[in-house]
Design an enzyme around this catalytic site. Structure first.
Site, PDB file in Angstrom:
ATOM      1  N   HIS A 179       0.850  -1.191   0.000  1.00 38.32           N
ATOM      2  CA  HIS A 179       0.000   0.000   0.000  1.00 38.32           C
ATOM      3  C   HIS A 179       0.880   1.233   0.000  1.00 38.32           C
ATOM      4  O   HIS A 179       1.961   1.219   0.585  1.00 38.32           O
ATOM      5  CB  HIS A 179      -0.916   0.019   1.245  1.00 38.32           C
ATOM      6  CG  HIS A 179      -2.101   0.903   1.075  1.00 38.32           C
ATOM      7  ND1 HIS A 179      -2.044   2.247   1.349  1.00 38.32           N
ATOM      8  CD2 HIS A 179      -3.353   0.646   0.628  1.00 38.32           C
ATOM      9  CE1 HIS A 179      -3.232   2.771   1.083  1.00 38.32           C
ATOM     10  NE2 HIS A 179      -4.041   1.831   0.645  1.00 38.32           N
TER      11      HIS A 179
ATOM     12  N   GLU B 266      -7.871  -5.295  -0.343  1.00 39.96           N
ATOM     13  CA  GLU B 266      -8.412  -6.051  -1.475  1.00 39.96           C
ATOM     14  C   GLU B 266      -8.371  -7.563  -1.280  1.00 39.96           C
ATOM     15  O   GLU B 266      -9.119  -8.291  -1.921  1.00 39.96           O
ATOM     16  CB  GLU B 266      -7.670  -5.683  -2.768  1.00 39.96           C
ATOM     17  CG  GLU B 266      -7.648  -4.197  -3.081  1.00 39.96           C
ATOM     18  CD  GLU B 266      -8.995  -3.629  -3.463  1.00 39.96           C
ATOM     19  OE1 GLU B 266     -10.018  -4.114  -2.952  1.00 39.96           O
ATOM     20  OE2 GLU B 266      -9.021  -2.695  -4.270  1.00 39.96           O
TER      21      GLU B 266
HETATM   22  N1  CMC Z   1       3.895  -7.541  -4.630  1.00 41.51           N
HETATM   23  C1  CMC Z   1       5.216  -7.537  -4.858  1.00 41.51           C
HETATM   24  N2  CMC Z   1       5.983  -6.459  -4.728  1.00 41.51           N
HETATM   25  C2  CMC Z   1       5.401  -5.316  -4.349  1.00 41.51           C
HETATM   26  C3  CMC Z   1       4.036  -5.249  -4.065  1.00 41.51           C
HETATM   27  C4  CMC Z   1       3.272  -6.416  -4.221  1.00 41.51           C
HETATM   28  N3  CMC Z   1       1.961  -6.425  -4.000  1.00 41.51           N
HETATM   29  N4  CMC Z   1       3.713  -3.996  -3.709  1.00 41.51           N
HETATM   30  C5  CMC Z   1       4.846  -3.279  -3.761  1.00 41.51           C
HETATM   31  N5  CMC Z   1       5.862  -4.083  -4.147  1.00 41.51           N
HETATM   32  C6  CMC Z   1       7.243  -3.710  -4.324  1.00 41.51           C
HETATM   33  C7  CMC Z   1       7.436  -2.986  -5.635  1.00 41.51           C
HETATM   34  O1  CMC Z   1       7.693  -3.887  -6.680  1.00 41.51           O
HETATM   35  C8  CMC Z   1       8.578  -2.105  -5.334  1.00 41.51           C
HETATM   36  O2  CMC Z   1       9.767  -2.856  -5.301  1.00 41.51           O
HETATM   37  P1  CMC Z   1      11.053  -2.331  -6.085  1.00 41.51           P
HETATM   38  O3  CMC Z   1      11.371  -1.000  -5.441  1.00 41.51           O
HETATM   39  O4  CMC Z   1      12.055  -3.388  -5.824  1.00 41.51           O
HETATM   40  O5  CMC Z   1      10.609  -2.210  -7.511  1.00 41.51           O
HETATM   41  C9  CMC Z   1       8.310  -1.650  -3.914  1.00 41.51           C
HETATM   42  O6  CMC Z   1       7.607  -2.746  -3.325  1.00 41.51           O
HETATM   43  C10 CMC Z   1       7.511  -0.355  -3.938  1.00 41.51           C
HETATM   44  O7  CMC Z   1       6.593  -0.384  -2.955  1.00 41.51           O
HETATM   45  P2  CMC Z   1       5.711   0.875  -2.615  1.00 41.51           P
HETATM   46  O8  CMC Z   1       6.431   2.145  -2.877  1.00 41.51           O
HETATM   47  O9  CMC Z   1       5.158   0.609  -1.266  1.00 41.51           O
HETATM   48  O10 CMC Z   1       4.542   0.707  -3.637  1.00 41.51           O
HETATM   49  P3  CMC Z   1       3.685   1.840  -4.307  1.00 41.51           P
HETATM   50  O11 CMC Z   1       3.264   2.843  -3.312  1.00 41.51           O
HETATM   51  O12 CMC Z   1       4.327   2.307  -5.530  1.00 41.51           O
HETATM   52  O13 CMC Z   1       2.425   0.973  -4.755  1.00 41.51           O
HETATM   53  C11 CMC Z   1       0.567  -0.405  -4.628  1.00 41.51           C
HETATM   54  C12 CMC Z   1       1.377   0.668  -3.898  1.00 41.51           C
HETATM   55  C13 CMC Z   1      -0.714  -0.670  -3.841  1.00 41.51           C
HETATM   56  C14 CMC Z   1       0.202   0.090  -6.018  1.00 41.51           C
HETATM   57  C15 CMC Z   1       1.413  -1.698  -4.701  1.00 41.51           C
HETATM   58  O14 CMC Z   1       1.705  -2.162  -3.408  1.00 41.51           O
HETATM   59  C16 CMC Z   1       0.765  -2.779  -5.530  1.00 41.51           C
HETATM   60  O15 CMC Z   1       0.870  -2.773  -6.750  1.00 41.51           O
HETATM   61  N6  CMC Z   1       0.040  -3.762  -4.874  1.00 41.51           N
HETATM   62  C17 CMC Z   1      -0.638  -4.795  -5.612  1.00 41.51           C
HETATM   63  C18 CMC Z   1      -1.961  -4.287  -6.153  1.00 41.51           C
HETATM   64  C19 CMC Z   1      -2.976  -4.077  -5.061  1.00 41.51           C
HETATM   65  O16 CMC Z   1      -3.129  -4.893  -4.165  1.00 41.51           O
HETATM   66  N7  CMC Z   1      -3.686  -2.940  -5.161  1.00 41.51           N
HETATM   67  C20 CMC Z   1      -4.700  -2.558  -4.195  1.00 41.51           C
HETATM   68  C21 CMC Z   1      -4.224  -1.425  -3.339  1.00 41.51           C
HETATM   69  S1  CMC Z   1      -5.241  -1.179  -1.870  1.00 41.51           S
HETATM   70  C22 CMC Z   1      -6.639  -0.377  -2.503  1.00 41.51           C
HETATM   71  C23 CMC Z   1      -6.439   1.073  -2.552  1.00 41.51           C
HETATM   72  O17 CMC Z   1      -6.647   1.730  -1.532  1.00 41.51           O
HETATM   73  O18 CMC Z   1      -6.044   1.548  -3.628  1.00 41.51           O
END
Ligand code: CMC
Length: 367
Positions: free
Chosen positions: A254, A309
């Site tokens: 998240h 989710e």
């Molecule tokens: N699985 C694997 N790796 C992950 C995941 C995951 N679910 N989430 C984050 N990471 C990794 C990401 O690849 C990155 O690694 P690296 O720097 O090595 O490339 C690092 O963690 C970045 O993490 P972050 O900065 O915390 O992530 P973000 O803020 O850019 O993205 C997110 C947040 C929700 C888009 C992401 O965690 C994600 O894609 N999760 C899976 C999709 C999901 O479950 N979405 C629903 C979100 S909750 C509903 C809402 O409120 O929107």
């Protein structure tokens, strides 16, 4: 002659930008807490009816907001009206991908800035979402039943059994996801609202942003993931291979929470009370443990935990929704929050207009 932005720091995800002041909700990402207008989300999920939460969110934003009981009656009337006006288009709408059908159902309404528009938007989103299931099965949706609460009437329109546990389960879901700070869809809704385009336009902006798998589109893919893993014996291998490919595990991570999303447990509790969740829930819990262990091992610097989710998927499946329509149910609930934020944004009397840094050529005249 060019002008440069006053601030040259580029922040593509805007995580360091504070773009709004809000009275609507507070997220403590480190503690894993969500407070909605002073009330912890867990308390609302256990005790409040959806209409009470709508009232809580809209308080102070409409001069003519009636008491909750009257709001409930007006929402029920608006569902009947939404059903009547959408019914001739049901077949055409049901042929669209579900989120596009809900977006189109809203777009067929009349825009405005008043309470009537707000209630109509909530009603349209709920009616269209509920109608999708029977329509996909070639059945006629049941017209809204006067006197029912929003959650129970959605189940009635779907033609689902309305046992107290099932009604409580859908109500808990709608309440839990109705509002959540300045997430991507709420920001989109506030941007639209800031142009004074109207409440329906703001909600349609929100729906469009919610649709993506990184935001509200994750719960369907959560079930796809659980199906693909299939058994706890297969979990470790599947998860390792997925992370090696660089895939994101749906339902985890998240932008704001660095602890467990409090909504995950509220929804898990609601799912556990539903007989239809039994087999799925036990497997999901076991797979969740394996995923959290792997994520902690592979991303030790990033605290990645379960988000809303993951158990949304288990709950909505047990309530009888098709996985393709899970995000529509999210939208039907979040419409309440988008409307509150749209009204709050209007009070600032300030259009949202950030800056960009031009990185293209300045001397391309020959082209
Ligand atoms: N699985 C694997 N790796 C992950 C995941 C995951 N679910 N989430 C984050 N990471 C990794 C990401 O690849 C990155 O690694 P690296 O720097 O090595 O490339 C690092 O963690 C970045 O993490 P972050 O900065 O915390 O992530 P973000 O803020 O850019 O993205 C997110 C947040 C929700 C888009 C992401 O965690 C994600 O894609 N999760 C899976 C999709 C999901 O479950 N979405 C629903 C979100 S909750 C509903 C809402 O409120 O929107």
């Amino acid at each position: 002659m060019t002008t440069s932005p006053t601030n040259t720091r580029h922040d593509p995800g805007l995580e360091e930008v504070v773009a709004a002041q809000t009275v609507l909700s507070h997220i403590d990402g480190a503690a894993g807490a969500l407070i909605i207008r002073g009330v912890p989300v867990e308390a609302l999920a256990e005790q409040a009816e959806f209409e009470e939460v709508v009232h809580l969110l809209w308080q102070g934003f409409f001069d003519d907001l009636p008491k909750t009981a009257e709001l409930k009656t007006r929402l029920a009337e608006a569902r009947a009206e939404a059903f009547r006006s959408l019914e001739p288009d049901f077949a055409r709408l049901a042929a669209m991908p579900p989120m596009e059908a809900v977006r189109a159902a809203l777009a067929l309404g009349q825009d405005g800035h008043d309470l009537k528009t707000a209630i109509a938007a909530l009603a349209r989103a709920g009616v269209m979402t509920a109608a999708l299931k029977p329509l996909s099965e070639g059945r006629a949706p049941t017209p809204p039943t006067p006197g029912l609460a929003h959650a129970e009437d959605m189940l009635a329109i779907m033609g689902e059994a309305r046992t107290p546990e099932v009604v409580a389960g859908l109500n808990a879901y709608l309440v839990t996801v109705a509002e959540h700070g300045l997430n991507a869809s709420t920001f989109a809704a506030r941007v639209v609202a800031s142009t004074q385009a109207g409440l329906l336009s703001a909600v349609i902006g929100g729906i469009s942003a919610l649709k993506g798998p990184l935001h509200g589109g994750a719960p369907g893919p959560v079930l796809d993931m659980l199906d693909a893993i299939g058994s706890i014996e297969n979990a470790e291998t599947w998860i390792r291979a997925s992370l090696e490919r660089g895939d994101r595990l749906m339902g985890f991570g998240h932008r704001v929470y660095r602890a467990r999303d409090p909504r995950a447990d509220a929804l898990k509790l609601a799912a556990a009370r539903l007989p239809r969740s039994t087999g799925r829930l036990a497997l999901a819990e076991a797979i969740e443990t394996t995923i959290l262990t792997r994520l902690a091992a592979e991303k030790p610097d990033r605290k990645l935990d379960t988000n809303v989710e993951y158990y949304t998927a288990i709950l909505l499946e047990a309530l009888g929704f098709d996985r393709a329509a899970f995000t529509c149910v999210f939208a039907a609930a979040r419409t309440a929050g988008w409307i509150a934020h749209a009204q709050e944004q209007l009070l600032t009397r300030r259009i949202i207009r950030p800056q960009s840094i031009y990185v293209g050529p300045l001397d391309n005249v020959a082209a």
